[in-house]
Design a protein around this motif. Structure first.
Motif, PDB file in Angstrom:
ATOM      1  N   ALA A  48      49.673 -41.808  50.993  1.00 55.40           N
ATOM      2  CA  ALA A  48      48.706 -42.265  51.168  1.00 55.40           C
ATOM      3  C   ALA A  48      48.211 -42.620  52.485  1.00 55.40           C
ATOM      4  CB  ALA A  48      48.903 -43.683  50.451  1.00 55.40           C
ATOM      5  N   SER A  49      46.928 -42.676  52.572  1.00 52.52           N
ATOM      6  CA  SER A  49      46.555 -42.843  54.202  1.00 52.52           C
ATOM      7  C   SER A  49      45.520 -44.010  54.134  1.00 52.52           C
ATOM      8  CB  SER A  49      45.975 -41.610  54.636  1.00 52.52           C
ATOM      9  OG  SER A  49      44.903 -41.152  54.264  1.00 52.52           O
ATOM     10  N   ILE A  50      45.207 -44.353  55.393  1.00 52.52           N
ATOM     11  CA  ILE A  50      44.091 -45.655  55.871  1.00 52.52           C
ATOM     12  C   ILE A  50      43.758 -45.284  57.079  1.00 52.52           C
ATOM     13  CG2 ILE A  50      45.660 -47.297  56.498  1.00 52.52           C
ATOM     14  CD1 ILE A  50      43.889 -49.408  55.015  1.00 52.52           C
ATOM     15  N   THR A  51      42.234 -45.245  57.153  1.00 55.62           N
ATOM     16  CA  THR A  51      41.754 -44.915  58.532  1.00 55.62           C
ATOM     17  C   THR A  51      41.623 -46.315  59.480  1.00 55.62           C
ATOM     18  OG1 THR A  51      39.568 -44.976  57.786  1.00 55.62           O
ATOM     19  CG2 THR A  51      40.316 -42.878  57.512  1.00 55.62           C
ATOM     20  N   GLY A  52      41.120 -46.043  60.740  1.00 52.97           N
ATOM     21  CA  GLY A  52      40.947 -47.159  61.436  1.00 52.97           C
ATOM     22  C   GLY A  52      39.832 -48.225  61.038  1.00 52.97           C
ATOM     23  N   GLY A  53      38.934 -47.507  60.193  1.00 52.19           N
ATOM     24  CA  GLY A  53      37.731 -48.580  59.379  1.00 52.19           C
ATOM     25  C   GLY A  53      38.089 -48.610  58.214  1.00 52.19           C
ATOM     26  N   GLY A  54      39.287 -48.566  57.665  1.00 51.31           N
ATOM     27  CA  GLY A  54      39.825 -49.287  56.454  1.00 51.31           C
ATOM     28  C   GLY A  54      39.769 -48.321  55.127  1.00 51.31           C
ATOM     29  N   ILE A  55      39.161 -46.854  55.390  1.00 50.62           N
ATOM     30  CA  ILE A  55      39.016 -46.029  54.384  1.00 50.62           C
ATOM     31  C   ILE A  55      40.375 -45.429  53.808  1.00 50.62           C
ATOM     32  CG2 ILE A  55      38.079 -43.956  53.432  1.00 50.62           C
ATOM     33  CD1 ILE A  55      35.937 -44.478  55.480  1.00 50.62           C
ATOM     34  N   GLY A  64      46.192 -45.367  41.429  1.00 48.80           N
ATOM     35  CA  GLY A  64      46.621 -46.323  40.385  1.00 48.80           C
ATOM     36  C   GLY A  64      47.610 -46.823  40.487  1.00 48.80           C
ATOM     37  N   ARG A  65      48.866 -46.550  41.150  1.00 48.19           N
ATOM     38  CA  ARG A  65      50.199 -46.895  41.204  1.00 48.19           C
ATOM     39  C   ARG A  65      50.372 -47.380  42.514  1.00 48.19           C
ATOM     40  NH1 ARG A  65      54.566 -44.002  40.247  1.00 48.19           N
ATOM     41  NH2 ARG A  65      53.511 -42.221  40.850  1.00 48.19           N
ATOM     42  N   PHE A  66      50.152 -46.933  43.577  1.00 45.96           N
ATOM     43  CA  PHE A  66      50.288 -47.273  44.987  1.00 45.96           C
ATOM     44  C   PHE A  66      49.083 -47.849  45.540  1.00 45.96           C
ATOM     45  CE2 PHE A  66      54.050 -43.983  45.788  1.00 45.96           C
ATOM     46  CZ  PHE A  66      54.608 -44.605  44.508  1.00 45.96           C
ATOM     47  N   THR A  67      49.251 -48.890  46.595  1.00 46.02           N
ATOM     48  CA  THR A  67      48.241 -49.329  47.305  1.00 46.02           C
ATOM     49  C   THR A  67      48.743 -49.437  48.758  1.00 46.02           C
ATOM     50  OG1 THR A  67      47.629 -50.605  45.523  1.00 46.02           O
ATOM     51  CG2 THR A  67      46.617 -51.398  47.549  1.00 46.02           C
ATOM     52  N   ILE A  68      47.880 -48.817  49.670  1.00 45.89           N
ATOM     53  CA  ILE A  68      48.151 -48.913  51.007  1.00 45.89           C
ATOM     54  C   ILE A  68      47.417 -49.975  51.787  1.00 45.89           C
ATOM     55  CG2 ILE A  68      46.630 -46.985  51.437  1.00 45.89           C
ATOM     56  CD1 ILE A  68      48.403 -46.195  53.696  1.00 45.89           C
ATOM     57  N   SER A  69      48.013 -50.886  52.738  1.00 43.41           N
ATOM     58  CA  SER A  69      47.054 -51.512  53.526  1.00 43.41           C
ATOM     59  C   SER A  69      47.427 -51.689  54.822  1.00 43.41           C
ATOM     60  CB  SER A  69      47.248 -52.860  52.826  1.00 43.41           C
ATOM     61  OG  SER A  69      48.578 -53.523  52.586  1.00 43.41           O
ATOM     62  N   ASN A  75      48.773 -57.692  69.075  1.00 43.27           N
ATOM     63  CA  ASN A  75      48.787 -56.348  69.548  1.00 43.27           C
ATOM     64  C   ASN A  75      49.395 -55.451  68.582  1.00 43.27           C
ATOM     65  OD1 ASN A  75      47.699 -54.166  71.394  1.00 43.27           O
ATOM     66  ND2 ASN A  75      49.583 -54.008  72.362  1.00 43.27           N
ATOM     67  N   ALA A  76      50.205 -55.826  67.747  1.00 38.83           N
ATOM     68  CA  ALA A  76      50.643 -54.962  66.548  1.00 38.83           C
ATOM     69  C   ALA A  76      50.053 -54.772  65.370  1.00 38.83           C
ATOM     70  CB  ALA A  76      52.193 -55.604  66.283  1.00 38.83           C
ATOM     71  N   VAL A  77      50.458 -53.831  64.637  1.00 42.38           N
ATOM     72  CA  VAL A  77      49.857 -53.549  63.426  1.00 42.38           C
ATOM     73  C   VAL A  77      50.900 -52.873  62.382  1.00 42.38           C
ATOM     74  CG1 VAL A  77      49.260 -51.203  63.864  1.00 42.38           C
ATOM     75  CG2 VAL A  77      47.893 -52.441  61.992  1.00 42.38           C
ATOM     76  N   THR A  78      50.799 -53.598  61.182  1.00 36.53           N
ATOM     77  CA  THR A  78      51.734 -53.265  59.948  1.00 36.53           C
ATOM     78  C   THR A  78      50.833 -52.466  59.119  1.00 36.53           C
ATOM     79  OG1 THR A  78      53.101 -55.031  60.315  1.00 36.53           O
ATOM     80  CG2 THR A  78      53.425 -54.221  58.193  1.00 36.53           C
ATOM     81  N   VAL A  79      51.335 -51.485  58.466  1.00 35.04           N
ATOM     82  CA  VAL A  79      50.726 -50.565  57.354  1.00 35.04           C
ATOM     83  C   VAL A  79      51.864 -50.706  56.169  1.00 35.04           C
ATOM     84  CG1 VAL A  79      51.682 -48.413  58.174  1.00 35.04           C
ATOM     85  CG2 VAL A  79      49.946 -48.546  56.581  1.00 35.04           C
TER      86      VAL A  79
END
Length: 121
Positions: A48-55, A64-69, A75-79
């Protein structure tokens, strides 16, 4: 130097859920964040991937089973990767990946240390 720290993973029965998290020490200049996985004897594949813009985008096997956020804190970020309805085929080492574009022509990606996910049948 950017640091990635993964957490989560473990052993779960078929149909169970797990949540993986990866904290990156720098949140600016991120192009994309992603989770990959590698099963024994197989290549490392994008989950799974998520862009800087949230796509977001997902492998067909996990749709349908996994969700990335992602979540920014200072200054930190959690994926994170929420994994539901887990199957034995999901067993693998999961790696966090973060891509940065610091300037034109300077793109760098970082990998987490990997975390084991085992789904028992």
């Amino acid at each position: 130097q950017v640091e990635l720290v993964e957490s989560g993973g473990g052993l779960v029965q078929t149909g169970g859920s797990l949540r993986l998290s990866c904290q990156a020490s720098q949140s600016i200049f991120i192009t994309a964040m992603a989770w990959y996985r590698q099963a024994p004897g197989k290549q490392r594949d994008l989950v799974a991937s998520i862009t800087g813009g949230g796509i977001t985008d997902y492998a067909d096997s996990v749709k349908g089973r996994f969700t990335i956020s992602r979540n920014n804190v200072a200054n930190a970020v959690t994926v994170s990767l929420q994994m539901n309805s887990l199957e034995p085929e999901d067993t693998a080492v999961y790696y966090c990946n973060v891509k940065y574009t610091f300037s034109i022509g300077r793109r760098v990606e970082y990998w987490g240390q990997g975390t084991q996910v085992t789904v028992s049948s």
